[in-house]
Design a protein around this motif. Structure first.
Motif, PDB file in Angstrom:
ATOM      1  N   MET A   1       0.831  -1.169   0.000  1.00 12.32           N
ATOM      2  CA  MET A   1       0.000   0.000   0.000  1.00 12.32           C
ATOM      3  C   MET A   1       0.878   1.235   0.000  1.00 12.32           C
ATOM      4  O   MET A   1       2.004   1.198   0.495  1.00 12.32           O
ATOM      5  CB  MET A   1      -0.950  -0.007   1.181  1.00 12.32           C
ATOM      6  N   VAL A   2       0.363   2.288  -0.585  1.00 12.99           N
ATOM      7  CA  VAL A   2       1.128   3.512  -0.767  1.00 12.99           C
ATOM      8  C   VAL A   2       0.400   4.660  -0.095  1.00 12.99           C
ATOM      9  O   VAL A   2      -0.777   4.898  -0.358  1.00 12.99           O
ATOM     10  CB  VAL A   2       1.299   3.834  -2.269  1.00 12.99           C
ATOM     11  N   GLY A  57      21.575   3.384 -10.186  1.00 10.80           N
ATOM     12  CA  GLY A  57      20.476   2.489  -9.824  1.00 10.80           C
ATOM     13  C   GLY A  57      19.291   2.620 -10.765  1.00 10.80           C
ATOM     14  O   GLY A  57      18.633   1.626 -11.097  1.00 10.80           O
ATOM     15  N   ILE A  58      19.024   3.835 -11.214  1.00  9.37           N
ATOM     16  CA  ILE A  58      17.947   4.049 -12.202  1.00  9.37           C
ATOM     17  C   ILE A  58      18.281   3.276 -13.480  1.00  9.37           C
ATOM     18  O   ILE A  58      17.445   2.536 -14.008  1.00  9.37           O
ATOM     19  CB  ILE A  58      17.770   5.552 -12.518  1.00  9.37           C
ATOM     20  N   ASP A  59      19.520   3.449 -13.948  1.00  5.28           N
ATOM     21  CA  ASP A  59      19.947   2.787 -15.184  1.00  5.28           C
ATOM     22  C   ASP A  59      19.880   1.259 -15.081  1.00  5.28           C
ATOM     23  O   ASP A  59      19.602   0.577 -16.059  1.00  5.28           O
ATOM     24  CB  ASP A  59      21.382   3.200 -15.548  1.00  5.28           C
ATOM     25  N   LYS A  60      20.100   0.723 -13.886  1.00  6.24           N
ATOM     26  CA  LYS A  60      20.106  -0.726 -13.675  1.00  6.24           C
ATOM     27  C   LYS A  60      18.730  -1.282 -13.317  1.00  6.24           C
ATOM     28  O   LYS A  60      18.589  -2.483 -13.096  1.00  6.24           O
ATOM     29  CB  LYS A  60      21.093  -1.086 -12.563  1.00  6.24           C
ATOM     30  N   GLY A  61      17.710  -0.413 -13.226  1.00  3.70           N
ATOM     31  CA  GLY A  61      16.366  -0.878 -12.902  1.00  3.70           C
ATOM     32  C   GLY A  61      16.196  -1.314 -11.454  1.00  3.70           C
ATOM     33  O   GLY A  61      15.385  -2.188 -11.155  1.00  3.70           O
ATOM     34  N   GLU A  62      16.943  -0.712 -10.547  1.00  2.00           N
ATOM     35  CA  GLU A  62      16.921  -1.112  -9.141  1.00  2.00           C
ATOM     36  C   GLU A  62      15.785  -0.485  -8.337  1.00  2.00           C
ATOM     37  O   GLU A  62      15.655  -0.778  -7.152  1.00  2.00           O
ATOM     38  CB  GLU A  62      18.264  -0.768  -8.477  1.00  2.00           C
ATOM     39  N   PHE A  63      14.967   0.370  -8.955  1.00  6.00           N
ATOM     40  CA  PHE A  63      13.896   1.052  -8.231  1.00  6.00           C
ATOM     41  C   PHE A  63      12.524   0.660  -8.771  1.00  6.00           C
ATOM     42  O   PHE A  63      12.309   0.641  -9.987  1.00  6.00           O
ATOM     43  CB  PHE A  63      14.065   2.573  -8.315  1.00  6.00           C
ATOM     44  N   LEU A  64      11.607   0.330  -7.866  1.00 10.49           N
ATOM     45  CA  LEU A  64      10.214   0.088  -8.238  1.00 10.49           C
ATOM     46  C   LEU A  64       9.614   1.376  -8.786  1.00 10.49           C
ATOM     47  O   LEU A  64       8.838   1.364  -9.730  1.00 10.49           O
ATOM     48  CB  LEU A  64       9.420  -0.391  -7.015  1.00 10.49           C
ATOM     49  N   GLU A  65       9.992   2.475  -8.150  1.00  7.19           N
ATOM     50  CA  GLU A  65       9.589   3.803  -8.598  1.00  7.19           C
ATOM     51  C   GLU A  65      10.694   4.757  -8.196  1.00  7.19           C
ATOM     52  O   GLU A  65      11.465   4.481  -7.288  1.00  7.19           O
ATOM     53  CB  GLU A  65       8.257   4.226  -7.980  1.00  7.19           C
ATOM     54  N   TRP A  66      10.762   5.870  -8.888  1.00  6.41           N
ATOM     55  CA  TRP A  66      11.692   6.920  -8.504  1.00  6.41           C
ATOM     56  C   TRP A  66      11.187   8.233  -9.076  1.00  6.41           C
ATOM     57  O   TRP A  66      10.404   8.263 -10.030  1.00  6.41           O
ATOM     58  CB  TRP A  66      13.119   6.623  -8.961  1.00  6.41           C
ATOM     59  N   ALA A  67      11.622   9.310  -8.459  1.00  6.36           N
ATOM     60  CA  ALA A  67      11.237  10.643  -8.931  1.00  6.36           C
ATOM     61  C   ALA A  67      12.242  11.655  -8.414  1.00  6.36           C
ATOM     62  O   ALA A  67      12.954  11.407  -7.436  1.00  6.36           O
ATOM     63  CB  ALA A  67       9.838  11.008  -8.436  1.00  6.36           C
ATOM     64  N   LYS A  68      12.250  12.788  -9.067  1.00  4.34           N
ATOM     65  CA  LYS A  68      13.038  13.917  -8.584  1.00  4.34           C
ATOM     66  C   LYS A  68      12.040  14.906  -7.993  1.00  4.34           C
ATOM     67  O   LYS A  68      11.156  15.399  -8.696  1.00  4.34           O
ATOM     68  CB  LYS A  68      13.842  14.547  -9.718  1.00  4.34           C
ATOM     69  N   GLY A  99       5.543   8.896  -7.454  1.00  2.05           N
ATOM     70  CA  GLY A  99       5.904   7.529  -7.080  1.00  2.05           C
ATOM     71  C   GLY A  99       4.688   6.635  -6.935  1.00  2.05           C
ATOM     72  O   GLY A  99       4.696   5.477  -7.358  1.00  2.05           O
ATOM     73  N   ALA A 100       3.631   7.172  -6.343  1.00  3.54           N
ATOM     74  CA  ALA A 100       2.394   6.398  -6.180  1.00  3.54           C
ATOM     75  C   ALA A 100       1.843   5.983  -7.542  1.00  3.54           C
ATOM     76  O   ALA A 100       1.411   4.842  -7.723  1.00  3.54           O
ATOM     77  CB  ALA A 100       1.357   7.213  -5.407  1.00  3.54           C
ATOM     78  N   ALA A 101       1.872   6.894  -8.495  1.00  2.00           N
ATOM     79  CA  ALA A 101       1.372   6.586  -9.839  1.00  2.00           C
ATOM     80  C   ALA A 101       2.220   5.496 -10.502  1.00  2.00           C
ATOM     81  O   ALA A 101       1.689   4.595 -11.158  1.00  2.00           O
ATOM     82  CB  ALA A 101       1.352   7.853 -10.700  1.00  2.00           C
ATOM     83  N   GLN A 102       3.533   5.562 -10.323  1.00  4.00           N
ATOM     84  CA  GLN A 102       4.412   4.539 -10.901  1.00  4.00           C
ATOM     85  C   GLN A 102       4.151   3.164 -10.282  1.00  4.00           C
ATOM     86  O   GLN A 102       4.100   2.157 -10.991  1.00  4.00           O
ATOM     87  CB  GLN A 102       5.882   4.920 -10.692  1.00  4.00           C
ATOM     88  N   VAL A 103       3.982   3.129  -8.951  1.00  3.18           N
ATOM     89  CA  VAL A 103       3.722   1.849  -8.278  1.00  3.18           C
ATOM     90  C   VAL A 103       2.383   1.288  -8.737  1.00  3.18           C
ATOM     91  O   VAL A 103       2.257   0.096  -9.017  1.00  3.18           O
ATOM     92  CB  VAL A 103       3.771   2.012  -6.737  1.00  3.18           C
ATOM     93  N   LYS A 104       1.373   2.140  -8.830  1.00  6.90           N
ATOM     94  CA  LYS A 104       0.044   1.694  -9.275  1.00  6.90           C
ATOM     95  C   LYS A 104       0.139   1.133 -10.699  1.00  6.90           C
ATOM     96  O   LYS A 104      -0.472   0.096 -11.008  1.00  6.90           O
ATOM     97  CB  LYS A 104      -0.951   2.856  -9.202  1.00  6.90           C
ATOM     98  N   GLN A 105       0.905   1.787 -11.540  1.00 13.79           N
ATOM     99  CA  GLN A 105       1.064   1.321 -12.921  1.00 13.79           C
ATOM    100  C   GLN A 105       1.758  -0.041 -12.966  1.00 13.79           C
ATOM    101  O   GLN A 105       1.359  -0.930 -13.719  1.00 13.79           O
ATOM    102  CB  GLN A 105       1.856   2.348 -13.736  1.00 13.79           C
ATOM    103  N   LYS A 106       2.774  -0.227 -12.127  1.00 12.79           N
ATOM    104  CA  LYS A 106       3.551  -1.472 -12.159  1.00 12.79           C
ATOM    105  C   LYS A 106       2.872  -2.622 -11.415  1.00 12.79           C
ATOM    106  O   LYS A 106       2.965  -3.765 -11.837  1.00 12.79           O
ATOM    107  CB  LYS A 106       4.946  -1.241 -11.590  1.00 12.79           C
ATOM    108  N   LEU A 107       2.202  -2.318 -10.290  1.00 14.85           N
ATOM    109  CA  LEU A 107       1.619  -3.383  -9.466  1.00 14.85           C
ATOM    110  C   LEU A 107       0.115  -3.544  -9.640  1.00 14.85           C
ATOM    111  O   LEU A 107      -0.458  -4.515  -9.151  1.00 14.85           O
ATOM    112  CB  LEU A 107       1.935  -3.147  -7.979  1.00 14.85           C
ATOM    113  N   GLY A 108      -0.527  -2.595 -10.290  1.00 16.70           N
ATOM    114  CA  GLY A 108      -1.964  -2.690 -10.536  1.00 16.70           C
ATOM    115  C   GLY A 108      -2.779  -2.781  -9.260  1.00 16.70           C
ATOM    116  O   GLY A 108      -2.548  -2.046  -8.306  1.00 16.70           O
ATOM    117  N   LYS A 109      -3.700  -3.741  -9.228  1.00 11.92           N
ATOM    118  CA  LYS A 109      -4.618  -3.872  -8.093  1.00 11.92           C
ATOM    119  C   LYS A 109      -3.927  -4.293  -6.799  1.00 11.92           C
ATOM    120  O   LYS A 109      -4.508  -4.182  -5.726  1.00 11.92           O
ATOM    121  CB  LYS A 109      -5.736  -4.857  -8.427  1.00 11.92           C
ATOM    122  N   GLU A 110      -2.697  -4.798  -6.901  1.00 13.78           N
ATOM    123  CA  GLU A 110      -1.958  -5.171  -5.688  1.00 13.78           C
ATOM    124  C   GLU A 110      -1.574  -3.939  -4.871  1.00 13.78           C
ATOM    125  O   GLU A 110      -1.263  -4.057  -3.688  1.00 13.78           O
ATOM    126  CB  GLU A 110      -0.702  -5.952  -6.042  1.00 13.78           C
TER     127      GLU A 110
END
Length: 177
Positions: A1-2, A57-68, A99-110
């Motif tokens: 949850m976010v 870490g961004i380049d290596k895909g180490e973040f579920l979400e990230w933002a500036k 970040g919340a929008a990115q997590v929602k996009q990646k994890l969907g209903k979870e």
């Protein structure tokens, strides 16, 4: 949850309170490039990274979400969230609206997204100033950015008005449990 909110909305306090009542709830410690504030502890409040290490870490895909945000990077390490989910544990994340929008996009209903709303602008500004950790310039920047974040509150699954901590905590428990 976010959980998301404007700076000074009370999400960090609510997260501490809900975790005190429900210690099995895992907290995702974010990474950031901002300087530590008084009371911050490495690996507890944040993992403090250099700009170069974060960008790697961004380049290596180490973040579920990230933002500036507020001129600093913030991000959620994907490995921790995946480990918790694989073990069947619920994870609570303290994220900005991007970040919340990115997590929602990646994890969907979870992903359950919750926006913590201050009761009014006067109280919100009072809370920001009451922290005593930011310069006037920083406070004004947070208010400006917060007004932009407020425009996204209706994109969240739930909105909780943080008029009193007790009421907000009760509402949060209703949603989560």
């Amino acid at each position: 949850m976010v959980l998301s909110s404007v700076a000074g909305g009370g999400k960090s306090t609510l997260i501490q309170m809900i975790r005190a009542k429900h210690p099995d709830l895992a907290f995702s410690v974010s990474c950031t490039t901002r300087a530590p504030r008084p009371g911050d502890k490495e690996g507890v409040t944040y993992f403090f990274l250099s700009k170069e290490k974060f960008e790697s870490g961004i380049d290596k895909g180490e973040f579920l979400e990230w933002a500036k945000v507020h001129d600093n990077y913030y991000g959620t390490p994907v490995i921790f969230v995946n480990q918790c989910m694989s073990a069947g544990k619920s994870v609570i994340m303290d994220l900005d609206v991007q970040g919340a929008a990115q997590v929602k996009q990646k994890l969907g209903k979870e992903a359950i997204t919750i926006f913590i709303l201050p009761p009014n602008e006067e109280e919100w500004e009072k809370r920001l100033r009451g922290r005593g950790t930011d310069s006037e310039e920083s406070i004004l920047k947070r208010i400006k950015n917060g007004k932009e974040e407020l425009a996204h509150k209706d994109e969240f699954d739930h909105i909780i008005v943080n008029d009193t901590l007790e009421h907000a905590l009760s509402r949060l428990e209703e949603i989560l449990f």
